[in-house]
Structures are given as C-alpha cells and as structure tokens.
Write an enzyme that holds these catalytic residues in place. Structure first.
Site, PDB file in Angstrom:
ATOM      1  N   ASP A 105       0.731 -11.750   5.778  1.00  0.00           N
ATOM      2  CA  ASP A 105       1.574 -11.324   4.413  1.00  0.00           C
ATOM      3  C   ASP A 105       2.912 -11.350   4.383  1.00  0.00           C
ATOM      4  O   ASP A 105       3.795 -10.739   4.157  1.00  0.00           O
ATOM      5  CB  ASP A 105       1.246  -9.944   4.093  1.00  0.00           C
ATOM      6  CG  ASP A 105       1.723  -9.439   2.605  1.00  0.00           C
ATOM      7  OD1 ASP A 105       1.800 -10.635   1.790  1.00  0.00           O
ATOM      8  OD2 ASP A 105       1.812  -8.381   2.425  1.00  0.00           O
ATOM      9  N   PHE A 133       0.748  -1.210  -0.072  1.00  0.00           N
ATOM     10  CA  PHE A 133      -0.036  -0.104  -0.098  1.00  0.00           C
ATOM     11  C   PHE A 133       0.782   1.200   0.101  1.00  0.00           C
ATOM     12  O   PHE A 133       0.276   2.446   0.268  1.00  0.00           O
ATOM     13  CB  PHE A 133      -0.847   0.042   1.193  1.00  0.00           C
ATOM     14  CG  PHE A 133      -1.814  -1.256   1.158  1.00  0.00           C
ATOM     15  CD1 PHE A 133      -2.784  -1.157   0.038  1.00  0.00           C
ATOM     16  CD2 PHE A 133      -2.043  -1.810   2.520  1.00  0.00           C
ATOM     17  CE1 PHE A 133      -3.726  -2.291   0.230  1.00  0.00           C
ATOM     18  CE2 PHE A 133      -2.874  -3.080   2.469  1.00  0.00           C
ATOM     19  CZ  PHE A 133      -3.755  -3.172   1.311  1.00  0.00           C
TER      20      PHE A 133
END
Ligand SMILES: *[C@@H]1O[C@H](CO)[C@@H](O)[C@H](O)[C@H]1NC(C)=O
Ligand SMILES: *[C@@H]1O[C@H](CO)[C@@H](O)[C@H](O)[C@H]1NC(C)=O
Ligand SMILES: *[C@@H]1O[C@H](CO)[C@@H](O)[C@H](O)[C@H]1NC(C)=O
Ligand SMILES: *[C@@H]1O[C@H](CO)[C@@H](O)[C@H](O)[C@H]1NC(C)=O
Ligand SMILES: *[C@@H]1O[C@H](CO)[C@@H](O)[C@H](O)[C@H]1NC(C)=O
Ligand SMILES: *[C@@H]1O[C@H](CO)[C@@H](O)[C@H](O)[C@H]1NC(C)=O
Ligand SMILES: *[C@@H]1O[C@H](CO)[C@@H](O)[C@H](O)[C@H]1NC(C)=O
Ligand SMILES: *[C@@H]1O[C@H](CO)[C@@H](O)[C@H](O)[C@H]1NC(C)=O
Ligand SMILES: *[C@@H]1O[C@H](CO)[C@@H](O)[C@H](O)[C@H]1NC(C)=O
Ligand SMILES: *[C@@H]1O[C@H](CO)[C@@H](O)[C@H](O)[C@H]1NC(C)=O
Length: 842
Positions: free
Chosen positions: A649, A535
């Site tokens: 992740d 992000f």
C-alpha cells in the site's frame, strides 16, 4: 630582574615581528625579484591552500610542498626525492625562467624543468592549490603543479594513460608518513580492451581496481552514489591520451582523493566544526577490496562468513586450504563444459548455459565490444573460450576468456554477470531451488498452523497475548527484561514472537494504557486529528514528558482485525531503517487497538506535492532525495531486512516527511512477510489504493515485490509532475496520469507535464531520467519492471536506461475505473488506438 623583563619584552617583540613578516608574505606570486625563503609561505587566493616549507612528522628533512587547510594534509611535494637537510631553502624563479628550489649553497635541487623559456616568468598560486608558471608578458601557462601529481587527486587534475606511448600520469604514494619520497604504490586510470578503470598498483602488481567505468560511475565501487554528486568525467585529447578527472559542483563541498602510504585511496573532506580532515570513503572498505583475495572463479561477499565462496558450478581447488580460509588457489569447474567435450567426440548432451549473478563487481581482464545485448550472449555461447559475459548500456558487451579473478558481490549497484556453466550444473541448481522451496513451504505451513492454534486459544483475550509472550519469555529465560517504573509504561523486548529470523535485533516496545493516550491526545479531540490512515484515524499526541507522538486509533468497525494489528506491530517492530517510520508502542484494551509512531512534523508527502501552495517548497534536490529515500526504504523491505516484506500500500499519503524532509514509509497494516522464493503470491483479499495498484494485483490478486515497484513508479511520476494519479483527468483523451506521461514522453514533450512554478532547466536531464525510471516501474508486465535494487542503481548512475518494453498499465482512465475483475473486462472504444483488452489479466 629588570633586565630579564626587558629581554622577555624583546623576544616577544621579535616573535611578533617574525609573525608579521610571515603574514605579510601572504602574497600569491613569485617573480624573478621576489622569492620565498624557509619558513615563509605563499597563500592561495581562496585562503585554503598554502605553499611553503615543511617537515613531516618524525623527520628533520625540509620539503617544499602545498597543503590544504592544515599542514597534516600535504597535497603536493616539489622536492619529494631530494630533501633539504637544513632550513636554508629558497623557492625562486631561476635565471632560465624555471621555478626552482635551491638549497643553502644555491644549488638547484628541484626545477619545474621547462626547456627554452624565452621571456620573463612569474609563478602564481591559483585556486584549488594549483601552482603555475606563467610568461609574464603573454600570461601563457608554461607549467602547472597539477600536471605532476604527488599523492593527491584534486579537482581538475587529470590522471591519464597514453595508448600509443604507454606513458601515464599517476598518483604516487609516499614511502611512509614521515617520508614523502616515491613509495611502492601508485594509482592511475587504465584502458584495457576499451574498458576504463582505476587501478592501484603495489609496484607492478594490481592491488585494487575500481571496476569498469560506465560513463557515470565506477561499477565496482558500491559507495559511489549518484554520479551527480561525484562529478567524475573522462575524455580523450586526440593525441592518444585517455584521462580521468573530477570537478566539484558549484554548491558542493570540496573533496579530494589521496593515495596513502599503505596503498589505500581515500576520499577526504574538511570538517569545519572539528577543524580536521574527514575520510569519507576508502578503497579498502572491506577485505573484499583486496585484489583477487578469493582466487579465481570465486566471489567475495563482505557480509557473509567466510567472505569467499566458489561460483556456482565450481568447487575449491584445494579443499583443505580453502577450509582454513586460505583462498589463494581459488576454485575449479566441477562439471566440464559441453563445448569442451565436443572436441573429445563424446556423446553430446544439452548445451551449456549461463548462471546469472546480480549486483556484481565484474572480474578483471574484460574484453569490451559494442554489440547489442542478445548478440553479446550468443557470441559468448558460441565461443568455448568465453567464460562469462556481462552487458550494460553504458559499457556495452564485456566478455572474459581468462580465469575470472577479483569478483565481488555488492549490495547495490554493480553489474549482472553471466558465467558459463555446464547444463548439469544449472539443473542441479534448479533441483536445489525446488528442494528449498518445498522445505520453506512445509516449514511455513507448520508455523502458520501453530500460530493459528495459539491465536484461536488467545483471541478472546487480546490483551493476554502479551502476557502469553511474556510468560513464554520468562520460561525461555532469554534476554527478556521487564521494567516497571511505578505507573510508567512497561518496556518489553519483543523481537520475534511470530517471525522466524533470530538475527533481528531486539527492540524495545512500549505498551501504553488507554488513559495515557487519551490524555496525550486530549481525548482524541478532532483538533488533534492528523488524518485518516488505513483502517483508522491518526491523532497527534503529546506525552507527559513532552515527546510528540502520532497515534493511530483503529476504528472498531474497521476491517483491520487483531490479525492485521498484530501483523503491523510485528512487522514494524522488526524493521529499523532511516526511511521507515518508527513504531514507539502500542495499546490493546478491550476493543481499542492503537499504535504509536514517532511524530513527523511535516506530515505526509501528498500534503506537499499536490498542494499548489507547498509544492514549491520541495526543490529538485529534495525531490531526488525523497525518491531515493523511498527507494532505499523499499529495498530494505524487499531484501535487506532479511525478511522479504511486501508493503502493498505504498502511496504518497503513506510517505511521511521528517523535519529535514527525509521520507519515511509508514502504514504496514497490509504488509506481508515471506520466507523466500520469488514467485508471486495470490491473495483473495485485495486491499490497496486505486491508482497505485499494479494490474496483476488489482485484477488477479497476484502480488510480489513488483507490486511495490509499480506503486513506487506511480509515486515517482507524481513527485516529478506534481499531479495525483488517482484524480488526474485529461478530458481530451480520457487518459490516466500514467497514460498522459507516457504519451508526452513518447512525443518528447515532457515539459508540458511539469508545473511551471517548479520547473528548473538546470535539472532538465534529471527530470527526464526520473520520469524514464518511473515509466520503467509502471510497465504493465510485472517481469519487465526493474527490481528495487536495479531502480537504486538507475537512480545512482548516469548510465543510459533501457527503454520501457511495455507501456504503462492503466493508460485509460475510464477503463481503470470500470474493470474490476478479469471476467468483467470490458472492451470500450478507444480513441487513440490503444487496445483496452490488454489491461485484462494475463
Ligand atoms: C575554503 O574554505 C572556506 C571556509 O572553510 C570554504 O567555504 C571554501 O569552500 C573552501 N574552498 C576550498 C577550495 O576548499
Ligand atoms: C614517530 O615516532 C614515534 C616514536 O618512534 C612513533 O610512535 C610514531 O608513530 C611516529 N610517527 C609517525 C608519523 O611515523
Ligand atoms: C646538507 O647537504 C649538503 C649537500 O647537499 C651537505 O654539503 C651538508 O654537509 C649537509 N648538511 C648536513 C648537516 O648534513
Ligand atoms: C629535466 O628535463 C630533462 C629533459 O627534458 C631531463 O633529462 C631531466 O631528467 C629533467 N630533470 C628533472 C629534474 O626532471
Ligand atoms: C625581464 O625583466 C627584467 C627586469 O624585471 C627586464 O630588465 C628584462 O628586460 C626582462 N626581460 C624580458 C625578456 O622581458
Ligand atoms: C617496497 O618494495 C620493496 C621491494 O619489494 C621492499 O623492499 C620495500 O620494503 C617496500 N617498501 C615499502 C614502503 O613497503
Ligand atoms: C606489496 O608487495 C609486497 C611484496 O613486494 C608485499 O610484501 C606487501 O604486503 C604488499 N602490500 C600490499 C598492501 O599489498
Ligand atoms: C595457502 O595455500 C598455498 C597453496 O595451496 C600455500 O602455498 C600457502 O603457503 C598457503 N598459505 C598459508 C598462509 O597457509
Ligand atoms: C578431453 O580429452 C583430453 C585428452 O584426450 C582430456 O585430457 C580431457 O580431460 C578430456 N576432456 C573431457 C571434458 O573429457
Ligand atoms: C574465441 O575467442 C577468442 C578470444 O577472444 C578468439 O581469439 C577466438 O578467435 C574466438 N573464436 C571464435 C571461433 O570466434
């Protein structure tokens, strides 16, 4: 005047002379014509050990002994029970060829006591402080000091027990620090019912035990990290002697074990900077190491308070004493076992079961047998006198028929223990679990609803969130402090605004203003760009005070909204572990959201392992260290941080390396915090990285700790093979890296996987072991994968590993790319008989 100066000079000369004489004795042999006399010494070839006369502190007696580095570390005493009362002692070879200690009257007060020596002998001081008596002509060894240990265990020294005669070689403690005579404590190895352990006795009573030996480490010692670094070995000489010894790795530090006069075994190393000995481990790390402190049928956990608790299905025998922390009476069974009732001909009810305890130092008096695991359970279930069993590949099947004593709850390592309890107790446990789960769910719902309401009210003004927190803090008047040093960043203590755990330590968090960060990163100049994280882009920055930081600037268009942002801030603020990257501060201004981390000069792991030019910089030790560090970081997230966090992740680019190449897990934007319960959670937002996502997560959105275990498995395989899972492509078979490793592993041809440049034959077994562990972690079925705690104990021991019971997920490259959702599962042709339908969700 002149005379006194002269006298001074003479005395200086005399001292100098004595000193020279003393030093010139720096020989390492004693022969029939060369003896040593108090205070002369003999120095070993490596210079670290000295044989000579000494007096312990507060004592005037003289003893002949060997010390390591300094006289405060005596490792062996010859005449420990026959002290010399003056300094006229002599160490010599006597007429009968023995090494002897003589007093001033030439009386033998100690002898090596070898009978019938035919030839001339010499005594020599070898490496590791081993004094030996040799036949001068043949060089045969007649006697060794390490055969007669005092209170120190040195490399190569064997502690042994003879099964037939019961004779044992033991360490025997000193009576007190000023008296080397044999004290009340001794320690040796024992083999009972095929189970090998180390025991410390107080006279004849056990006062500490190591837990069963599994072929690599002692399973009851939590601190025993990798077997590789300890080097313990056991053996059998064919004459009924079972022995235990350790060796030092070529490149390893020298260390030894010492049984002190209080009955505590200590591991001792030398601190070369401080020039003093360093105790790096003791057999009394906590109260729980006191043998049987909690009584029978109770476990000891050093982290809980009180430390003792009854096993499930048991209650204190004497509740009043128990509540006063007098645990001597232990616990008794609450509900009688069904198998005991059958004999009373009462109505038969449901069969007894086992309650499972994990990472346990198993009780004393195990009986070993080598049956397989399913038989182990059945044997125990069938025999009513069997109270518990445990099964381990290195040890085999253990069962207990005596009262269970000396059980300890460890944090890592240990074994699984199955304790027999009545069915009703298992049921009760289940009901309790359901009640707890319901409570947690309702509690979580309330918190979520409150948080949502607050968030709705504040979301238009993100920056105000902090003021909200701030004012809430002021109202609470709790440990909240605000510093404002003219323009410098404000320090807030933000601990648990959103979380629920009050134990989490307060942490300082810096709120930076945007301009400062823009300056620090040279206006987010491209040359400062470090990479692209989840992000957002990461920049390198330098604060005015010179501190280097990494700044993650979340892209405005990114999917990471305020929710994820706050999530990351809160999650990471609560976490403190050497294998997790540290958050230094954050910045929220208008649309801008930024996070500041400590700067990691070595960037991320993928920059090393996938780069052919840097790959060789990571030697195998470093690789193990990285793997273990990541595992510890994950274990902390999953269990030890008290929060139960799933990272979701984990990948090579999210593992950063510090200057010493220690791994630090980063990027918690996707992490999820849970209150409790083990059930996988479902999400409709699947975020993560292909190649690291487990099948149940990628396809059904189900995630649990095992999701991270899968990613960790992929990471191990990538680290060991130096190949990237997501871009690996094997043209021949269309296999993914996981599939390729699996096939090669089954073909026993793992070498072809590993880059020749980094392969090191001396690490062959470890490479195989790590690949094996990696394969266990990437198994298709989540429940087959080990937990992180199990992974760490696998990494740390040399015990045999279970074979993977299911093949890795995503064996075929093509299928992985094609299949997104369960309903879209396609059946494509496969050219090596691996059925592809199996990758669909179950
Ligand atoms: C002896 O001392 C040296 C220097 O401190 C050290 O390098 C070496 O490992 C030591 N050897 C032993 C056996 O203690
Ligand atoms: C030696 O004696 C002194 C005074 O009696 C005492 O304080 C000290 O602990 C003793 N040291 C040892 C090693 O026993
Ligand atoms: C030392 O011990 C010897 C016997 O071993 C004895 O004859 C002598 O008197 C003792 N000396 C002192 C000072 O106690
Ligand atoms: C020496 O050995 C003999 C028999 O082998 C034994 O009787 C004696 O006690 C031993 N002496 C010492 C000091 O160990
Ligand atoms: C022992 O050594 C002495 C002199 O060092 C020598 O005279 C004698 O013959 C030797 N004895 C044996 C048995 O070797
Ligand atoms: C050893 O045990 C005996 C008897 O149990 C006791 O009298 C003595 O004080 C103990 N010695 C030490 C050093 O603890
Ligand atoms: C050893 O046993 C004695 C009793 O014989 C006891 O007083 C002492 O506390 C025990 N010491 C330890 C360390 O267990
Ligand atoms: C602990 O309890 C046992 C029996 O219940 C009793 O004999 C013993 O004196 C108690 N110990 C203490 C320290 O109170
Ligand atoms: C079984 O019977 C014996 C004697 O009849 C009794 O002492 C025992 O408590 C009974 N056990 C159970 C579980 O009822
Ligand atoms: C149950 O176990 C005990 C102790 O190991 C053994 O003596 C007994 O024979 C066993 N009973 C059966 C029926 O196997």
């Amino acid at each position: 005047m002149v005379f006194s100066n002269y006298a001074n000079l003479l005395s200086v000369l005399f001292i100098l002379f004595c000193y020279l004489l003393h030093v010139s004795i720096g020989i390492d042999t004693i022969t029939s014509s060369r003896f040593i006399k108090d205070p002369e010494t003999l120095i070993s070839k490596d210079g670290n050990f000295t044989l000579g006369f000494f007096s312990p502190k507060n004592s005037t007696n003289r003893y002949v002994g060997i010390w390591w580095k300094s006289q405060s570390t005596i490792i062996w005493v010859a005449n420990r029970n026959q002290p010399l009362n003056d300094s006229n002692g002599i160490v010599a070879i006597s007429g009968d060829g023995n090494l002897v200690v003589l007093n001033g009257h030439k009386q033998v007060i100690w002898s090596s006591n070898v009978s019938n020596i035919a030839s001339n002998t010499t005594s020599q001081f070898l490496e590791f402080g081993n004094l030996v008596l040799l036949e001068s002509t043949t060089g045969n060894t007649l006697w060794r000091s390490i055969q007669q240990p005092s209170d120190a265990l040195l490399p190569g020294m064997k502690l042994s027990i003879n099964k037939r005669t019961g004779k044992s070689v033991k360490l025997k403690s000193w009576r007190s620090p000023s008296d080397p005579s044999v004290g009340n404590f001794s320690s040796s190895t024992v083999e009972r019912q095929k189970i090998l352990e180390v025991i410390i006795w107080n006279e004849t009573r056990t006062c500490w035990r190591s837990g069963p030996w599994n072929g690599g480490v002692f399973t009851g010692i939590q601190a025993m990290t990798m077997a590789y670094f300890f080097g313990f070995q056991t053996g059998d000489d064919g004459e009924g002697n079972t022995f235990l010894y350790y060796t030092i790795q070529n490149d390893g530090d020298f260390f030894m074990y010492h049984l002190n006069s209080k009955g505590i075994l200590e591991e001792i190393r030398w601190d070369d900077t401080k020039k003093e000995v360093l105790v790096t481990w003791t057999s009394r790390e906590s109260e729980c190491d006191v043998y049987g402190i909690c009584g029978i049928f109770a476990t000891c956990n050093s982290l809980s308070s009180p430390i003792c608790s009854c096993l499930r299905g048991f209650e204190p025998r004497n509740i009043r004493e128990w509540n006063r922390n007098n645990w001597t009476d232990g616990c008794v069974r609450r509900t009688p076992l069904q198998c005991e009732r059958v004999n009373n001909k009462s109505t038969s009810r449901k069969e007894d079961g086992f309650s499972k305890l994990q990472t346990i130092k198993v009780p004393d008096f195990a009986e070993g047998s080598s049956v397989t695991s399913d038989i182990c359970r059945n044997l125990c279930l069938k025999n009513c006198s069997c109270l518990a069993y445990s099964q381990n590949d290195g040890i085999g099947c253990m069962s207990w028929t005596e009262n269970l004593l000396d059980i300890q709850q460890l944090q890592i390592g240990g074994l699984d223990l199955y304790v027999r309890v009545a069915y009703a107790e298992l049921d009760r446990g289940r009901n309790m679990t359901i009640i707890i789960i319901i409570t947690v769910i309702i509690g979580t719902l309330i918190i979520v609803i409150c948080a949502y309401i607050i968030w709705r009210r504040r979301s238009n003004h993100p920056a105000k969130l902090w003021h909200f927190v701030k004012s809430a803090r002021k109202k609470n008047n709790k440990s909240f402090q605000l510093f404002n040093k003219g323009g410098s960043p404000e320090h807030y203590t933000t601990d648990n605004e959103i979380g629920e755990s009050p134990q989490v330590k307060l942490q300082e968090l810096l709120i930076f203003d945007f301009e400062k960060l823009a300056t620090a990163t040279n206006n987010f100049h491209l040359s400062n760009k470090l990479g692209h994280g989840g992000f957002g882009t990461v920049y390198k920055g330098k604060l005015q005070d010179g501190q280097e930081i990494a700044v993650k600037r979340l892209s405005r268009a990114s999917g990471q909204g305020l929710e994820e942002f706050m999530n990351e801030v809160v999650v990471i603020c609560k976490l403190q572990h050497r294998n997790l990257v540290r958050l230094l501060g954050c910045c929220i201004e208008g649309d801008e959201k930024m996070l500041m981390y400590e700067y990691m000069p070595n960037k991320s792991l993928d920059a090393f392992i996938f780069d052919p030019s840097k790959n060789k910089l990571l030697d195998w030790r470093t690789r193990y260290n990285i793997i273990e560090g990541i595992a510890r970081g994950l274990l902390y997230l999953h269990r030890d941080s008290r929060l139960r966090i799933i990272h979701r992740d984990l990948k090579a680019s999210n593992v950063l390396l510090d200057e010493e190449l220690n791994p630090k897990i980063s990027d918690f934007g996707m992490a999820r915090i849970f209150g409790g319960g083990d059930d996988p959670v479902n999400t409709n937002r699947i975020v993560g990285t292909y190649g690291y996502m487990s099948p149940e997560y990628a396809m059904q959105g189900l995630f649990s700790e095992k999701t991270d275990v899968f990613s960790f498995g992929v990471l191990i395989l990538e680290i060991v093979t130096g190949r990237r899972n997501s871009s690996f492509y094997d043209n021949e078979h269309a296999l993914s890296l996981l599939g390729f490793v699996w096939i090669k592993w089954r073909e026993d041809n793992i070498l072809s996987l590993i880059d020749e440049g980094i392969y090191d034959p001396s690490h062959h077994n470890y490479i195989l072991r790590y690949i094996h562990i990696g394969l266990l972690c990437v198994q298709e079925i989540a429940v087959d994968r080990p937990t992180m705690a199990e992974v760490i104990s696998m990494l740390n021991s040399e015990a045999a590993l279970p074979s993977p019971s299911s093949k890795p997920a995503f064996i075929l490259m093509k299928s992985m790319l094609n299949s997104k959702w369960p309903e879209e599962c396609q059946s494509s042709s496969s050219n090596n008989n691996v059925s592809i339908t199996e990758i669909c969700g179950r």
